[in-house]
Design an enzyme around this catalytic site. Structure first.
Site, PDB file in Angstrom:
ATOM      1  CB  SER A  23      -0.602  -2.844   4.031  1.00  0.00           C
ATOM      2  OG  SER A  23      -0.590  -1.567   3.223  1.00  0.00           O
ATOM      3  CG  ASN A  24       0.803  -0.636  -1.287  1.00  0.00           C
ATOM      4  OD1 ASN A  24       0.516  -1.262  -1.787  1.00  0.00           O
ATOM      5  ND2 ASN A  24       0.375  -0.233  -0.065  1.00  0.00           N
ATOM      6  CG  ASN A 116       3.964   7.872  -5.704  1.00  0.00           C
ATOM      7  OD1 ASN A 116       4.639   7.284  -4.532  1.00  0.00           O
ATOM      8  ND2 ASN A 116       3.335   8.835  -5.892  1.00  0.00           N
ATOM      9  CG  HIS A 118      -1.886   9.526  -5.867  1.00  0.00           C
ATOM     10  ND1 HIS A 118      -1.022   9.884  -4.622  1.00  0.00           N
ATOM     11  CD2 HIS A 118      -3.005   9.925  -5.484  1.00  0.00           C
ATOM     12  CE1 HIS A 118      -2.010  10.926  -3.768  1.00  0.00           C
ATOM     13  NE2 HIS A 118      -2.687  11.056  -4.657  1.00  0.00           N
TER      14      HIS A 118
HETATM   15  C1  GRF Z   1      -0.244   3.788   0.474  1.00  0.00           C
HETATM   16  O1  GRF Z   1      -2.456   4.277   0.632  1.00  0.00           O
HETATM   17  C2  GRF Z   1      -0.566   4.633  -1.427  1.00  0.00           C
HETATM   18  O2  GRF Z   1      -0.814   4.794  -1.919  1.00  0.00           O
HETATM   19  C3  GRF Z   1       0.488   6.133  -0.360  1.00  0.00           C
HETATM   20  O3  GRF Z   1       0.674   5.932   0.985  1.00  0.00           O
HETATM   21  C4  GRF Z   1       0.000   5.234   1.452  1.00  0.00           C
HETATM   22  C5  GRF Z   1       0.732   3.774   1.933  1.00  0.00           C
HETATM   23  O4  GRF Z   1       0.628   2.787   2.599  1.00  0.00           O
HETATM   24  N1  GRF Z   1       1.309   6.503  -1.955  1.00  0.00           N
HETATM   25  P1  GRF Z   1       1.269   1.429   3.054  1.00  0.00           P
HETATM   26  O5  GRF Z   1       2.302   1.932   4.861  1.00  0.00           O
HETATM   27  O6  GRF Z   1       2.034   0.986   2.003  1.00  0.00           O
HETATM   28  O7  GRF Z   1       0.315   0.683   3.939  1.00  0.00           O
END
Ligand code: GRF
Length: 209
Positions: A23-24, A116, A118
């Site tokens: 999703s990111n 990164n 977090h």
């Molecule tokens: C996110 O919550 C990020 O902060 C962590 O891993 C998760 C990844 O989520 N490091 P997505 O795959 O981007 O939905």
């Protein structure tokens, strides 16, 4: 040097490393894909079944799939990634749910070029269960951190943080949802700061120029 070459030389070529949902990844692509300061975006993924690969396909983003099991050592695995990154002239790496710890040699190779995200206010709640841990500890506030990557996990100079209050009626699901919504705003914002050349790292402190 031709005009176009000198223009491209200042551009950021971004590799997003992800292993899962992505999703990111999508939030970054949606917000920055047409940004003129961005040269290219590639996805580096270590999981052939990861949903993020489908997202990349839909957005026509190049996928570099590198499975750890295809290599004898971590060094071989990372060398394969490095040569692909070099081929794409990558000069910024954004880890977004990449479930492998990068070796100190890899981190050194891309010194100050790996960031990164977090889902907590680091240094609180490091590790893979950060949202759950903050919820279980009944913290009144948690949040999201984007930071430079150094040799230690969930460590390194903080670039931006945003707080998320944990409400009285909060469930783990609602908290996860709210944290992810903040992530999807914060990560593109930080990358935009890189594109604008506004992130200055001095020692372990980030200053925004
Ligand atoms: C996110 O919550 C990020 O902060 C962590 O891993 C998760 C990844 O989520 N490091 P997505 O795959 O981007 O939905």
């Amino acid at each position: 040097m031709k005009k176009t070459e000198s223009k491209n030389a200042n551009r950021i070529n971004l590799a997003i490393f992800a292993s899962g949902q992505g999703s990111n990844f999508s939030a970054i692509v949606k917000s920055l894909k047409n940004n003129k300061k961005l040269g290219s975006i590639v996805l580096v993924c270590d999981q052939p079944q990861a949903y993020v690969i489908r997202r990349a396909g839909r957005s026509r983003i190049k996928v570099i799939l590198v499975s750890r099991q295809d290599f004898r050592t971590r060094n071989d695995f990372e060398s394969a990634i490095i040569s692909r990154l070099q081929a794409h002239r990558i000069n910024l790496i954004a880890l977004a749910g990449f479930m492998r710890i990068l070796s100190p040699a890899f981190v050194k190779r891309f010194h100050q070029k790996i960031i990164n995200i977090h889902p907590s206010l680091l240094p609180a709640f490091k590790g893979a269960q950060a949202i759950k841990d903050a919820f279980k500890h009944k913290a009144s506030v948690t949040g999201v951190t984007v930071h430079f990557v150094d040799r230690q996990v969930d460590h390194g100079a903080v670039i931006l943080q945003e707080t998320v209050k944990i409400r009285k009626q909060e469930t783990l699901t609602s908290l996860e949802k709210r944290i992810h919504a903040v992530e999807h705003q914060l990560y593109p914002r930080v990358i935009q700061l890189f594109l604008d050349g506004r992130i200055i790292l001095r020692g372990n402190r980030v200053r925004l120029g």
